[in-house]
Design an enzyme around this catalytic site. Structure first.
Site, PDB file in Angstrom:
ATOM      1  N   LYS A  62       0.807  -1.218   0.000  1.00 57.53           N
ATOM      2  CA  LYS A  62       0.000   0.000   0.000  1.00 57.53           C
ATOM      3  C   LYS A  62       0.844   1.273   0.000  1.00 57.53           C
ATOM      4  O   LYS A  62       0.364   2.343  -0.384  1.00 57.53           O
ATOM      5  CB  LYS A  62      -0.921   0.011   1.215  1.00 57.53           C
ATOM      6  CG  LYS A  62      -1.997  -1.065   1.225  1.00 57.53           C
ATOM      7  CD  LYS A  62      -3.171  -0.683   0.362  1.00 57.53           C
ATOM      8  CE  LYS A  62      -4.359  -1.615   0.580  1.00 57.53           C
ATOM      9  NZ  LYS A  62      -5.544  -1.197  -0.196  1.00 57.53           N
ATOM     10  N   SER A 313       1.371  -9.732  -0.693  1.00 58.41           N
ATOM     11  CA  SER A 313       1.023  -8.318  -0.601  1.00 58.41           C
ATOM     12  C   SER A 313       1.321  -7.675   0.749  1.00 58.41           C
ATOM     13  O   SER A 313       1.458  -6.451   0.826  1.00 58.41           O
ATOM     14  CB  SER A 313      -0.459  -8.119  -0.941  1.00 58.41           C
ATOM     15  OG  SER A 313      -1.283  -8.903  -0.092  1.00 58.41           O
TER      16      SER A 313
END
Length: 328
Positions: A62, A313
């Site tokens: 992110k 991720s």
């Protein structure tokens, strides 16, 4: 079984979609603030490489989109500050990038977020507001009205998608003969960006999304061609807390245009992948980050053959969960 994705965007026009040049511009902006993560070969799985975004300073991909979005703000908007709604990783990323760029950040988080993510977000200097899961977007928008802040959503924004797409650029630069890229799907920002980059650079490469079977709203949305919103309690049933958000019209359009298929994985398969990544890959991974490895380990026959990259991720696992997984 995998769900094939539609060939064309569903609701957004071609002009709305992020382009390869946008992703390349984002790569230049975030250079120096975001780690260029390596591709790790896996001797324990044939033709598998891992892209460990868990190695980012905030423990998740992110940071790429958040840094790109903040860089794009003018001086007045920077001074007024930004607000977002996030289950944790986007909030941490925005807080970290905001601190580096001198931009005030407020993060509206669900009160069911893991304490680790709440504490980390506060630790990077953000104001954290805890609310019920269903209220977080409404409360964040109220800050825009009341304080004049800029809303930086977790995934429903072209600057976020372009920033996340730098993962795809790096994959192709490091393994230009890749055959398959497997990427998690939550709200769709990462998968939209990665699929956009990979398909622009190498249209023949298969890009496959993965989500939890108990929270498979993206698979249903892609099959239907419209965004499907599942009940909150149903989405909360997955251990992969970062994948509990629905697609937006913008991310659905990107995935409909560029994603080849989406497959689902069971909760026990996700937890098994977390353990395998720790014990054999030497990577601490949160459940949301392990879904792609779960797909490779347990659904290899549903994936195309060839050199495969699984995007890991994030690594912000709840210590309480880690204690239950790594004690035997």
């Amino acid at each position: 079984m995998p769900v094939d994705c539609q060939d064309d965007p569903v609701t957004a026009t071609q002009q709305d979609l992020v382009r390869l040049d946008d992703i390349r511009d984002a790569a230049a902006r975030i250079s120096g603030l975001v780690v260029r993560t390596p591709l790790l070969p896996c001797p324990w799985a044939d033709e598998l490489w891992l892209k460990p975004e868990s190695l980012q300073p905030i423990g998740a991909f992110k940071l790429r989109g958040a840094t790109n979005a903040l860089h794009r703000l003018d001086l007045d908007h920077r001074r007024a500050g930004v607000v977002t709604h996030s289950s944790g990783n986007h909030g941490q990323a925005l807080a970290y990038a905001g601190r580096a760029l001198g931009i005030p950040v407020t993060v509206v988080m669900p009160d069911v977020s893991t304490p680790l993510k709440i504490e980390a977000t506060r630790g990077y200097g953000a104001e954290v507001i805890l609310v019920p899961q269903a209220s977080r977007e409404t409360v964040a928008k109220q800050f825009v009205t009341d304080r004049g802040m800029t809303l930086i959503p977790p995934y429903d924004h072209p600057d976020i998608i372009a920033g996340q797409g730098t993962v795809g650029l790096e994959i192709f630069e490091d393994l230009s003969n890749v055959d398959v890229v497997v990427v998690p799907v939550g709200g769709g920002g990462l998968s939209s960006g990665v699929a956009t980059a990979i398909k622009a650079l190498a249209p023949h490469v298969a890009v496959i999304g993965v989500e939890p079977a108990v929270a498979a709203d993206a698979a249903e949305s892609l099959a239907a061609g419209v965004v499907r919103i599942w009940p909150e309690q149903r989405m909360l049933s997955t251990i992969a807390d970062g994948l509990r958000t629905p697609l937006s019209e913008l991310t659905l359009a990107h995935l409909s245009a560029h994603l080849d298929a989406i497959i689902t994985v069971a909760e026990d398969e996700i937890l098994d992948a977390v353990k395998v990544l720790a014990r054999r890959g030497r990577l601490i991974t949160e459940p949301s980050g392990a879904v792609t490895t779960a797909a490779v380990l347990h659904h290899r026959d549903e994936l195309p053959a060839g050199r495969t990259v699984a995007v890991v991720s994030g690594g912000n696992i709840d210590p309480r969960l880690a204690a239950t997984l790594f004690t035997d």
